[in-house]
Design an enzyme around this catalytic site. Structure first.
Site, short mmCIF file in Angstrom:
data_model
loop_
_atom_site.label_atom_id
_atom_site.label_comp_id
_atom_site.label_asym_id
_atom_site.label_seq_id
_atom_site.Cartn_x
_atom_site.Cartn_y
_atom_site.Cartn_z
N ASP A 115 15.29 -2.87 -5.55
CA ASP A 115 13.88 -2.17 -5.15
C ASP A 115 13.14 -1.66 -6.54
O ASP A 115 13.60 -0.97 -7.15
CB ASP A 115 14.14 -1.19 -4.29
CG ASP A 115 13.26 -0.57 -3.21
OD1 ASP A 115 12.02 -0.92 -3.55
OD2 ASP A 115 13.70 -0.31 -2.30
N ASP A 217 7.89 -1.90 -4.20
CA ASP A 217 7.70 -0.74 -3.27
C ASP A 217 6.13 -0.43 -3.15
O ASP A 217 5.62 -0.44 -4.39
CB ASP A 217 8.56 0.26 -3.58
CG ASP A 217 8.28 1.64 -2.90
OD1 ASP A 217 8.76 1.59 -1.77
OD2 ASP A 217 7.66 2.51 -3.56
N GLU A 271 6.17 -5.06 0.08
CA GLU A 271 6.25 -4.14 1.09
C GLU A 271 4.55 -4.00 1.43
O GLU A 271 3.84 -3.44 0.65
CB GLU A 271 6.48 -2.74 0.72
CG GLU A 271 6.86 -1.79 1.87
CD GLU A 271 6.87 -0.17 1.64
OE1 GLU A 271 7.25 0.48 2.53
OE2 GLU A 271 6.36 0.10 0.49
N HIS A 337 14.66 1.58 5.97
CA HIS A 337 15.01 3.16 5.68
C HIS A 337 13.84 3.81 6.16
O HIS A 337 13.70 5.10 6.13
CB HIS A 337 15.21 3.05 4.31
CG HIS A 337 14.27 2.71 3.34
ND1 HIS A 337 13.77 1.60 3.37
CD2 HIS A 337 13.47 3.81 2.79
CE1 HIS A 337 12.63 1.55 2.61
NE2 HIS A 337 12.59 2.63 2.12
N ASP A 338 12.73 3.43 6.47
CA ASP A 338 11.46 4.15 6.62
C ASP A 338 11.02 4.42 8.35
O ASP A 338 9.93 4.74 8.80
CB ASP A 338 10.18 3.69 6.25
CG ASP A 338 10.20 3.69 4.53
OD1 ASP A 338 10.69 4.51 4.07
OD2 ASP A 338 9.59 2.80 4.03
C1 GLC Z 1 7.54 2.97 0.57
C2 GLC Z 1 9.21 3.11 0.54
C3 GLC Z 1 9.55 4.64 1.06
C4 GLC Z 1 8.86 5.62 0.09
C5 GLC Z 1 7.47 5.34 -0.37
C6 GLC Z 1 7.27 5.92 -1.65
O1 GLC Z 1 7.05 3.20 1.54
O2 GLC Z 1 9.71 2.43 1.59
O3 GLC Z 1 10.66 4.97 1.44
O4 GLC Z 1 9.13 6.94 0.39
O5 GLC Z 1 7.30 3.92 -0.64
O6 GLC Z 1 7.78 5.34 -2.58
#
Ligand code: GLC
Length: 561
Positions: A115, A217, A271, A337-338
């Site tokens: 990641d 990310d 993402e 995980h979100d």
């Molecule tokens: C992305 C991640 C998340 C994180 C955010 C800030 O959305 O998936 O878990 O809190 O970025 O890095």
């Protein structure tokens, strides 16, 4: 590339399966390291813990593991605030552990995706220490600063800030810095070529170690209009339109591709897929030389505490599929995980339906066109924990939003009820290995509470049961591997207006598979017009034979036509 293949009758047909790639054929298993397995009793999952479970991971049949960030971090956002990109977080272990993990995965034929969190760093990163120290520091332009002499900058919305304000005043140099996420996650300035080279070199550092891919990310937000013009009032309800895909982003990705991806056999996934199909294509179409795939949020955003419409879900997946039918590649997911747990959000976690609806949802994920991403624990049907006290939550986003709602005088009881459905912590409770203390996750005190249903929902119990969600999940992966049609085959939605059943076919080289999924807790009829009387199911989530006339609650069944 044209591929020829042999059919049963020995006739050769030519089919225009475009460009076979390992990352299209892969099933990705996402591990949240903090919650997977703790090896040293400190209550926090770690790399040695993952190493101890490599045979389990391999046994699932997955091809790729995506690890959430494991770099040094003060853990404001569980590792998404990186203070050193070339080192391992102390809680998780050492670089030697990482090397052993990578080796152990490769020995088992499993690939590893890292990641990469480079829209922002931690405010404890050395670059930021330098940057904030003075206006003349060589690292000043690694971040976005607005001198206070110019007055207050135009409002920017922060997704995680307790006041939703993305500008934080810093008295050291009398200036504001930008943070789309928390105050401890200052945004990096991608306009600075030096910063960009630092990032590419860091990515090559991991690729040289042998990692097999990168998940970017929040990268769709990396480019900014650094004049910071005013945005219309209320823009935050639609912030993606303002924050995503700003000019410059594609240039950065093309450069990253030249500097990193093109030099290794790695996969890349972003993402976020931008604001529309065109953005998504611009990110991933092969002739663009940017990324391999992106994941779009439209589908996961549908689920609400009040429920969701299957017609909407079908429509979303179908329109994304048709937009990518000829060009580009998609990822398929319903959780990460979100997000909270899929069975709670999209299925039914009541005891009588949890297993069936988990199996049904996994059937969906593993029979769609696109690379499936499975979040750890969903292969067991783990459910939301639904904390009823704010003190049980650990997620900074959840806690800051609670404070924000409180400051606005919102109904906190309703808010906590909502969190029970949607807080990210529901998907972050420890992995449920067995019935021993703390579900076998840790001998210490876990950083977040274990879901009490671990006594019934756990991997060890499911290993022993041939009909468990876990063993069904393994069968599904094998089915996907054995049938190219489930990977590359054309997707066609059937019985489009059926509000209860998701029916579709996959077709390739004369082979056709019908997928029937009942998304409801009652018998439902699929009107596909296909006579199934003499067709044998390939897989079914019920152990007793399918009736064919109607689908039982949450029934999932595949037929080869
Ligand atoms: C992305 C991640 C998340 C994180 C955010 C800030 O959305 O998936 O878990 O809190 O970025 O890095």
């Amino acid at each position: 590339m044209l591929l020829s293949c042999k059919l049963k009758k020995n006739e050769t047909v030519v089919d225009n399966v475009p460009n076979k790639k390992w990352w299209k054929e892969a099933v990705v298993y996402q591990i949240y390291p903090r919650s997977f397995k703790d090896s040293d009793g400190d209550g926090i999952g770690d790399l040695k813990g993952i190493i101890s479970k490599l045979d389990y991971i391999k046994s699932l049949g997955v091809d790729v593991v995506w690890l959430n960030p494991i770099y040094s971090s003060p853990n404001d956002d569980n590792g998404y605030d990186v203070s050193d990109y070339r080192n391992i977080m102390k809680d998780f272990g050492t670089m030697a552990d990482f090397n052993a993990l990578l080796k152990g995965m490769h020995e088992r034929g499993v690939k590893l995706v890292m990641d990469i969190v480079v829209n922002h760093s931690s405010d404890e990163h050395e670059w930021f220490n330098q940057s904030r120290s003075s206006k003349n520091n060589p690292y000043r332009n690694y971040y976005h600063w607005w001198d206070a002499e110019r007055g207050k900058p135009n409002y920017r919305y922060s997704l995680f800030d307790v006041n939703h304000d993305a500008w934080k005043y810093d008295s050291v140099s009398n200036a504001y810095y930008l943070h789309y996420f928390s105050r401890k996650q200052p945004d990096l300035n991608w306009e600075n070529p030096k910063l960009r080279q630092e990032i590419y070199s860091m990515m090559r550092f991991w690729a040289d170690k042998g990692v097999d891919g990168f998940r970017l990310d929040a990268f769709q937000f990396a480019a900014k209009d650094t004049t910071f013009p005013p945005f219309p009032k209320g823009f935050e309800s639609n912030f993606i339109q303002y924050y995503a895909m700003v000019d410059g982003l594609h240039d950065y990705l093309k450069e990253m591709n030249r500097e990193v991806f093109s030099k290794y056999d790695v996969m890349s996934v972003s993402e976020g897929a931008g604001r529309n199909f065109q953005d998504a294509h611009d990110l991933v179409d092969e002739d663009r030389n940017e990324l391999n795939m992106a994941y779009a949020f439209e589908a996961v955003d549908i689920a609400k505490p009040e429920g969701y419409s299957l017609l909407t879900l079908k429509n979303v997946f179908t329109k994304w599929d048709s937009s990518f039918a000829k060009k580009g590649w998609l990822s398929i997911f319903l959780a990460n995980h979100d997000q909270a747990r899929i069975v709670t959000r999209f299925g039914n976690d009541a005891p009588e339906f949890r297993e069936l609806s988990s199996k049904m949802l996994n059937t969906f994920l593993l029979t769609m066109r696109g690379t499936p991403y499975i979040y750890n624990g969903d292969e067991l049907g783990m459910t939301n924990i639904r904390f009823d006290k704010i003190d049980d939550y650990r997620d900074m986003q959840t806690l800051n939003e609670y404070r924000y709602q409180k400051s606005k005088g919102a109904n906190l009881k309703d808010f906590i009820h909502r969190l029970g459905f949607e807080s990210r912590d529901n998907g972050r409770t420890p992995f449920q290995w067995d019935t021993t203390t703390n579900a076998g996750f840790s001998t210490g005190s876990p950083w977040i509470k274990v879901n009490p249903n671990y006594t019934t929902v756990n991997a060890t119990a499911q290993e022993k049961d041939p009909n468990s969600i876990l063993n069904y999940f393994r069968k599904l992966i094998k089915l996907r591997k054995d049938n190219d049609v489930l990977i590359y085959g054309k997707y066609t939605l059937l019985d489009k207006d059926n509000p209860d059943v998701y029916a579709f076919t996959r077709e390739l080289n004369g082979k056709k598979i019908l997928v029937l999924l009942n998304f409801k807790n009652k018998n439902s009829v699929a009107n596909t017009g296909i006579d199934l009387k003499h067709v044998k199911p390939l897989i079914n989530n019920y152990t007793t034979a399918s009736t064919r006339e109607s689908l039982r609650p949450y029934e999932a069944v595949l037929y080869e036509l």
